[in-house]
Write an enzyme that holds these catalytic residues in place. Structure first.
Site, mmCIF file in Angstrom:
data_model
loop_
_atom_site.group_PDB
_atom_site.id
_atom_site.type_symbol
_atom_site.label_atom_id
_atom_site.label_comp_id
_atom_site.label_asym_id
_atom_site.label_seq_id
_atom_site.Cartn_x
_atom_site.Cartn_y
_atom_site.Cartn_z
ATOM 1 N N TYR A 113 43.341 46.226 31.945
ATOM 2 C CA TYR A 113 44.129 44.982 31.404
ATOM 3 C C TYR A 113 43.855 44.356 30.011
ATOM 4 C CZ TYR A 113 46.353 44.919 36.572
ATOM 5 O OH TYR A 113 46.382 44.785 37.644
ATOM 6 N N GLU A 167 41.182 50.632 43.278
ATOM 7 C CA GLU A 167 40.051 50.442 42.472
ATOM 8 C C GLU A 167 38.531 50.103 43.773
ATOM 9 O OE1 GLU A 167 40.979 46.519 40.946
ATOM 10 O OE2 GLU A 167 42.750 47.622 38.914
ATOM 11 N N GLU A 215 47.913 50.661 36.099
ATOM 12 C CA GLU A 215 48.772 49.638 36.032
ATOM 13 C C GLU A 215 47.916 48.635 34.768
ATOM 14 O OE1 GLU A 215 46.294 46.657 39.051
ATOM 15 O OE2 GLU A 215 46.488 47.870 40.948
ATOM 16 N N ASP A 265 44.600 41.415 46.169
ATOM 17 C CA ASP A 265 45.468 40.585 46.008
ATOM 18 C C ASP A 265 46.747 41.219 46.037
ATOM 19 O OD1 ASP A 265 46.026 38.739 43.586
ATOM 20 O OD2 ASP A 265 46.733 40.420 42.379
HETATM 21 C C1 GCB Z 1 44.523 44.478 40.029
HETATM 22 C C2 GCB Z 1 44.843 44.960 41.394
HETATM 23 C C3 GCB Z 1 46.301 44.550 42.267
HETATM 24 C C4 GCB Z 1 46.216 43.795 41.475
HETATM 25 C C5 GCB Z 1 45.917 43.557 40.006
HETATM 26 C C6 GCB Z 1 45.721 41.895 39.316
HETATM 27 O O1 GCB Z 1 43.708 45.512 39.675
HETATM 28 O O2 GCB Z 1 44.712 46.770 41.962
HETATM 29 O O3 GCB Z 1 45.632 44.540 42.961
HETATM 30 O O4 GCB Z 1 47.261 43.042 41.826
HETATM 31 O O5 GCB Z 1 44.808 44.357 39.253
HETATM 32 O O6 GCB Z 1 47.220 41.527 39.206
HETATM 33 O O7 GCB Z 1 45.333 41.609 39.039
#
Ligand code: GCB
Length: 598
Positions: free
Chosen positions: A474, A418, A512, A167
């Site tokens: 998330y 990941e 994250e 991403d």
């Molecule tokens: C993740 C990735 C990261 C993305 C992020 C997102 O899990 O490691 O590279 O940018 O999520 O914002 O979705």
């Protein structure tokens, strides 16, 4: 392919370093015919191109920005007169993702991997006292054996497009500085340090690799230039009384002066700024100088308007000022090793770094951030190309550790982001990577990697190889977002309770968590994408973090908005920044500041 990594350039009695940054010539080579046509000698139809920079965002047309394939740089440079006892080295901070370097028409180096230095001994290819010519054939294609992983889509008209399994925008080019370095033939090649602290005193264990039969002497000076210790021999111990330790957000740097002597004459010298500190993981704590540290900070990118991933000292400076303002003490070099200047700043500012290799996208999905949590499985580690990927992975880890091992800021290495982790294949793959890496670091720093949501406590085959466990989660964004945020908190706690039940007795760090947030959007009550929602999301996450003792850090995603590939999931890039792409705070920055300042 790569024979050595030249030390970071410096000027001293025996070494001369010349920065070759500036306007170079550049040309796309979409049919890969440049080599056949002698482009290593002369580009037929080039445009001017600044070095360092990514090329993509400098153009105004789609095809150039999204170009995928071979491309060339060339530059004429002056080599001063040198003697037969000297070597001439070209050192590129990086060339993304792979390159062949030609000097005066002859191949001088080839390198795979876009985020680590490319060094070429060009002594035999250059003429001193004259202008010389360098050409670089670079390529930015992605595959399942490249780091980072991805694919190339060939369109009906034959044009190639990069399809990252990750991403961030596939920026490429000569994105870091280029140096011409003249060094003695008998020279210092590399050095290691390791530290032991007892009471007020410290021992600096060092070892120096060099060419030639000379004698090594080292002296250590404090910040006032006073000698703190000295020793003789290619390896040994410097005993430092009343040592000033390098501490988190309270750095102290000594200068290690290494000299190499032949027949009583100085053959070579090198200066390095080092910090005396120890790092360890003990039980659920991360210890720096024996004291627990809670990590506060960010996952970042090297990313900025116009320059893309090109190194910019002003941007680095601004980022450190913003991070300091929030009260942060740590960042992760997601998802690749950064330019060396980042680590030099971090050493000075007392920031901790989780130094990450570009092992990202090991999931065969262009949306792994969505695939995460859905249970989507792609048999990534069952492919016949895996042995080649593994070899590439281990070699790049070695190059990263070699480059970064002496930075006091680097307290851990992250060897993946990941990947798929639930198969035996993945388990075997990462066991091999970690076993290899454990032999490479003279300081035996903790090794880790970042896990996405499919890496559940019950299924993940890889977490046992990690010294501490990094989670990218998330809940409240990809999982149960918006009106379901209470459900998200419930699910989040449920997962953490399942990790807790394993009684792993290791630290967990969130590497994250975040929400896409548009600086323009406000709403009460909040909805997703607004600043209010980002704040509520952070507050929910902090409630969860504060409920578990083994959680020892929070690095939000992301420090700033950044460019990604286009698609329906991204609004001109990823907007999870706490700062905008131009480095101004969103409202959540004040929430973080309030929490971290305390
Ligand atoms: C993740 C990735 C990261 C993305 C992020 C997102 O899990 O490691 O590279 O940018 O999520 O914002 O979705």
């Amino acid at each position: 392919m790569l024979k050595f990594t030249e030390l970071y350039p410096e000027n001293n009695q025996k070494r001369s370093s010349f920065l070759l940054d500036g306007m170079w010539k550049f040309q796309f080579d979409s049919s890969s015919a440049g080599k056949e046509n002698g482009w290593e000698n002369h580009l037929p139809n080039p445009v001017s191109m600044p070095v360092p920079s990514s090329f993509a965002d400098l153009f105004t047309d789609h095809r150039s920005r999204d170009y995928c394939g071979d491309f060339w740089y060339e530059h004429d440079f002056y080599v001063p007169e040198f003697t037969e006892n000297q070597r001439v080295i070209l050192r590129f901070g990086s060339i993304t993702h792979r390159a062949v370097v030609y000097v005066n028409g002859k191949e001088a180096a080839a390198h795979e991997g876009g985020f680590l230095p490319v060094s070429a001994d060009v002594t035999e290819f250059v003429t001193g006292g004259k202008m010389n010519h360098v050409a670089v054939l670079a390529n930015n294609e992605l595959s399942e054996t490249s780091l980072p992983c991805g694919a190339v889509k060939v369109m009906q008209d034959g044009r190639k497009l990069a399809k990252p399994y990750f991403d961030f925008f596939n920026y490429a080019g000569i994105q870091r500085s280029v140096w011409l370095v003249i060094v003695p033939q008998s020279r210092i090649l590399d050095f290691d340090t390791d530290y032991a602290v007892s009471g007020n005193d410290a021992e600096v264990h060092y070892s120096v690799k060099h060419e030639g039969t000379g004698t090594v002497r080292v002296t250590l000076s404090d910040e006032d230039g006073n000698e703190a210790a000295s020793a003789e021999g290619a390896s040994g111990v410097l005993s430092v009384r009343d040592a000033h330790l390098w501490n988190v957000r309270n750095a102290y740097l000594y200068t290690l002066h290494i000299t190499l002597w032949e027949d009583g004459e100085l053959a070579d010298e090198y200066h390095a700024r080092i910090g005396i500190r120890t790092v360890a993981v003990e039980g659920t704590k991360i210890l720096v100088n024996g004291k627990p540290v809670y990590l506060k900070g960010f996952g970042k990118h090297e990313d900025f308007e116009v320059i893309g991933r090109g190194v910019s000292l002003p941007v680095i400076k601004r980022d450190f000022e913003c991070m300091k303002w929030t009260g942060a003490n740590c960042f992760r070099t997601s998802h690749y090793p950064y330019a060396e200047e980042w680590y030099q700043f971090a050493d000075e500012e007392g920031f901790l770094i989780i130094d990450e290799i570009a092992a990202v996208g090991m999931m065969r999905s262009t949306h792994n951030f969505v695939a995460a949590g859905t249970g989507h499985y792609t048999s990534f580690f069952e492919a016949p190309t895996v042995p080649q990927l593994l070899e590439n992975h281990i070699r790049q880890v070695e190059e990263m550790i070699t480059r970064d091992k002496n930075h006091p800021s680097v307290f851990a290495f992250s060897l993946f982001n990941e990947p798929e982790t639930i198969s035996e294949f993945a388990g075997n793959y990462f066991r091999t990577v970690f076993e290899a890496a454990r032999k490479m670091d003279p300081q035996h720093r903790p090794l880790t990697g970042a896990f996405e949501k499919n890496s559940k406590p019950e299924l993940c085959q890889v977490y046992p190889v990690c010294d501490f466990i990094c989670l990218n989660r998330y809940y409240g964004w990809y999982i149960s977002g918006g009106p379901e945020i209470d459900e998200a908190e419930y699910l989040f706690r449920d997962e953490m309770n399942r990790w807790a039940a394993k009684e792993l007795n290791v630290p967990f760090v969130f590497t994250e968590f975040g929400t896409d947030t548009l600086g323009s959007e406000h709403k009460l009550p909040s909805v997703m994408w607004t600043q209010e929602y980002q704040n509520e999301y952070y507050e929910m996450n902090f409630r969860v973090f504060d409920s578990y003792d083994f959680i020892q850090g929070e690095l939000t995603w992301n420090f700033a908005d950044f460019q990604t590939s286009e698609g329906i999931f991204r609004v001109n890039g990823n907007k999870k920044g706490v700062f905008t792409r131009t480095r101004q705070p969103k409202e959540s920055a004040f929430i973080l500041k309030k929490r971290w300042d305390n």
